[in-house]
Design an enzyme around this catalytic site. Structure first.
Site, mmCIF file in Angstrom:
data_model
loop_
_atom_site.group_PDB
_atom_site.id
_atom_site.type_symbol
_atom_site.label_atom_id
_atom_site.label_comp_id
_atom_site.label_asym_id
_atom_site.label_seq_id
_atom_site.Cartn_x
_atom_site.Cartn_y
_atom_site.Cartn_z
ATOM 1 N N SER A 140 0.824 -1.214 0.000
ATOM 2 C CA SER A 140 0.000 0.000 0.000
ATOM 3 C C SER A 140 0.855 1.259 0.000
ATOM 4 O O SER A 140 1.967 1.267 0.548
ATOM 5 C CB SER A 140 -0.882 -0.012 1.260
ATOM 6 O OG SER A 140 -1.419 1.261 1.499
ATOM 7 N N HIS A 304 -13.740 -1.979 -0.678
ATOM 8 C CA HIS A 304 -12.681 -1.633 0.271
ATOM 9 C C HIS A 304 -12.902 -2.380 1.591
ATOM 10 O O HIS A 304 -12.591 -1.892 2.671
ATOM 11 C CB HIS A 304 -12.691 -0.117 0.523
ATOM 12 C CG HIS A 304 -11.336 0.508 0.731
ATOM 13 N ND1 HIS A 304 -10.720 1.255 -0.224
ATOM 14 C CD2 HIS A 304 -10.496 0.512 1.797
ATOM 15 C CE1 HIS A 304 -9.549 1.703 0.257
ATOM 16 N NE2 HIS A 304 -9.402 1.244 1.485
ATOM 17 N N GLY A 337 -14.883 -9.411 1.859
ATOM 18 C CA GLY A 337 -15.716 -10.420 2.527
ATOM 19 C C GLY A 337 -15.223 -11.854 2.454
ATOM 20 O O GLY A 337 -15.855 -12.753 3.001
ATOM 21 N N GLY A 358 -7.909 -9.073 2.268
ATOM 22 C CA GLY A 358 -7.280 -8.102 3.166
ATOM 23 C C GLY A 358 -7.252 -8.664 4.582
ATOM 24 O O GLY A 358 -6.216 -9.094 5.082
#
Ligand code: FMN
Length: 408
Positions: A140, A304, A337, A358
C-alpha cells in the site's frame, strides 16, 4: 450384578496404551495457538487475544454501521453450490493465469496500510509468504515498509504497488518511478477514496498513528505484552512513503487523498506506467468499462472491505454483470468479505478471474506474524481444494456459474 449377555474384563495396559492420544506439545505460544487454528475465524480469535484493541479494531472494523462488510460476508454465506458427482478428482489444480503469468492460487494479498501496527513483521511477512505461495503481494501507499524493502525481501515475488493519488502529484509519481525501478509487476490504482470512510471504531478508540500510550492503552496492553514488546523493540513505526505523522488516522487520510481525481488522471497514469495497470475499487459495470477504456489491464471489484461507503454494492454480486459488460478486454478480480476458500471458489465460478484478501491475511499476521500468514494461505488452500473436489472439478476453468446459485 452382570447384565445378561455382558461379560466384563479388566482392560490390559496394551488396550489402554492404544487409546491414549496426546496432542503434540508445543513450547512456543505461537505454535500452540496456530496448531488449533482450522479456519480464518480461528485466526481472528487468536489475533484478537494478541493485538491491542486499537490496531485490532482498525483492522476488523468497517465504516459507519459496517453494513457493506456484513453484506459482503452474507453474500458468500448465502451461496448454494451444485456439485457433480462421480468425477475423478484425485488431483486438483488451483493455478490460474493472470496478467499473462501463472499464479499458484487464485487469491492474492490486497494492499493494507499501517501493517506494522498489526504486527511488527508487517508487510515483509506478507510479501515473503506471497512469494512462497506463488501469489501476488500488494504494497500500500500507506505501507510501513518501503518499495525497496519489499523488493529485497521477496525478489522473486509478484510484487504490486498500490497507488493513492495524492494532492501533491509529484510525490505520487515519485513512488510510481520507484516501483518501476524495483521491478514491481503492476500498479494498483485505488479509486474509491475521494475521502476516508467514517471508521467509527477508530474514533471511539481514539486511535492515533502511531498508537499512543494512554492509561487506557496500557490497561489493554497488559495481556498483550508480546505485541508491545515487539512494537517497542523493533524500528519505530513510520510510513515508508511519507513523513512522520502524529494525528488520527482519519485526519491523515483526509489530508492526503485528492478528491479531484477523474478518469483523465487514470489515462494519464496509464501513459506514465509501462507495467500492468489494475484499477481497484470499481463498484458498477459502467465504471468498469470506463476503466477498461482508460487502459486498465484488470479491475478489482471492491468495496474496500466495507471501509468506505456504507451500504455499498456487494462485489461478489457484481461479478457476472461486470464480466458481461467488459467482455474479455479486461480481467475482472474481486475482494471484500472473503473468509473461506469456498468464497474464492464461488467468486471464480461466478466469472471472476482472481480474488484478493485483506483481513483474512491480517488476522493471520496478527495471530502469528509470518507463520500466521502461512496459516491463512494453508487454510484457504485446503478449503479451496476440498470445495473443488466436492464440486467435482479439477481445474478452475471447469467452474461455471451453474455451480453456484443463491440459497435464499
Ligand atoms: C486494515 C486495512 C487497511 C487497508 N488499507 C488499504 C490501503 O491502504 N489501500 C487500499 O487500496 N485498500 C486498503 N484496504 C482495503 C483492502 O485492500 C481490501 O480491499 C479489503 O480489505 C478487502 O476486504 P476483506 O478485508 O474483507 O478481504 C485496507 C483494508 C484493511 C482491512
Amino acid at each position: 450384578m452382570a447384565k445378561p449377555g455382558l461379560k466384563r474384563r479388566f482392560p490390559s495396559p496394551k488396550d489402554l496404551a492404544q487409546l491414549m492420544r496426546f496432542r503434540k506439545v508445543h513450547f512456543r505460544r505461537t505454535d500452540r495457538l496456530l496448531s488449533r487454528a482450522f479456519t480464518i475465524e480461528d485466526l481472528r480469535s487468536i489475533a484478537k487475544k494478541r493485538t491491542p484493541k486499537g490496531p485490532f479494531d482498525y483492522t476488523d472494523g468497517g465504516a459507519d454501521k459496517e453494513l457493506s462488510m456484513l453484506r459482503a460476508r452474507q453474500s458468500f454465506e448465502s451461496v448454494q453450490f451444485i456439485p457433480s458427482v462421480l468425477k475423478d478428482v484425485s488431483e486438483v489444480s488451483l493455478s490460474q493465469k493472470i496478467l499473462g503469468r501463472e499464479t499458484k492460487l487464485p487469491v492474492g494479498i490486497s494492499p493494507t496500510g499501517f501493517t506494522r501496527m498489526m504486527h511488527s513483521e508487517g508487510e515483509i511477512a506478507g510479501a515473503m509468504a506471497a512469494e512462497a505461495f506463488g501469489i501476488p503481494f500488494t504494497l500500500s501507499t500507506m505501507g510501513t515498509r518501503s518499495i525497496e524493502e519489499v523488493a529485497q525481501a521477496a525478489p522473486n515475488g509478484r510484487n504490486w504497488f498500490q497507488l493513492y493519488m495524492w494532492k501533491e502529484r509529484d510525490r505520487s509519481m515519485a513512488l510510481v518511478e520507484r516501483a518501476a525501478k524495483a521491478g514491481f509487476e503492476a500498479l494498483v490504482m485505488t479509486v474509491d477514496v475521494p475521502v476516508a470512510g467514517d471508521r467509527l471504531r477508530d474514533k471511539y478508540n481514539g486511535l492515533t498513528i502511531p498508537p499512543a500510550l494512554s492509561l487506557r492503552t496500557l490497561t489493554n496492553a497488559a495481556p498483550r505484552i508480546g505485541w508491545w514488546w515487539n512494537f517497542l523493540t523493533t524500528d519505530p513505526l513510520r510510513f515508508a512513503s511519507l513523513d512522520s505523522w502524529n494525528g488520527t488516522v482519519a485526519e491523515l487520510l483526509d489530508s492526503m487523498f485528492d478528491p479531484t481525481v477523474t478518469f483523465d488522471d487514470l489515462k494519464w497514469i496509464r501513459k506514465q506506467w509501462s507495467g500492468k495497470l489494475i484499477v481497484k475499487g470499481v463498484q458498477n459495470s459502467l465504471d468498469a468499462l470506463s476503466a477498461t477504456r482508460a487502459g486498465a489491464d484488470a479491475v478489482i471489484l471492491s468495496n474496500h472491505g466495507g471501509r468506505q461507503i456504507d451500504k455499498a454494492p456487494v462485489p461478489f454480486k457484481l461479478v457476472p454483470e461486470v464480466v458481461k459488460k467488459v467482455g474479455r478486454d479486461v480481467e475482472v478480480y474481486m475482494d471484500s468479505g472473503i473468509m473461506h476458500g469456498a468464497d474464492i471458489v464461488a467468486a471464480i465460478a461466478s466469472g471472476a478471474k482472481f480474488t484478493m484478501v485483506g483481513r483474512a491475511y491480517l488476522y493471520g499476521l496478527m495471530a502469528g506474524g509470518r507463520q500466521g500468514v502461512d496459516a491463512t494461505f494453508n487454510i484457504l488452500t485446503q478449503q479451496m481444494t476440498r470445495t473443488m473436489k466436492l464440486l467435482g472439478v479439477r481445474e478452475l476453468s471447469e467452474l461455471t456459474p451453474s455451480h453456484v446459485v443463491d440459497y435464499r
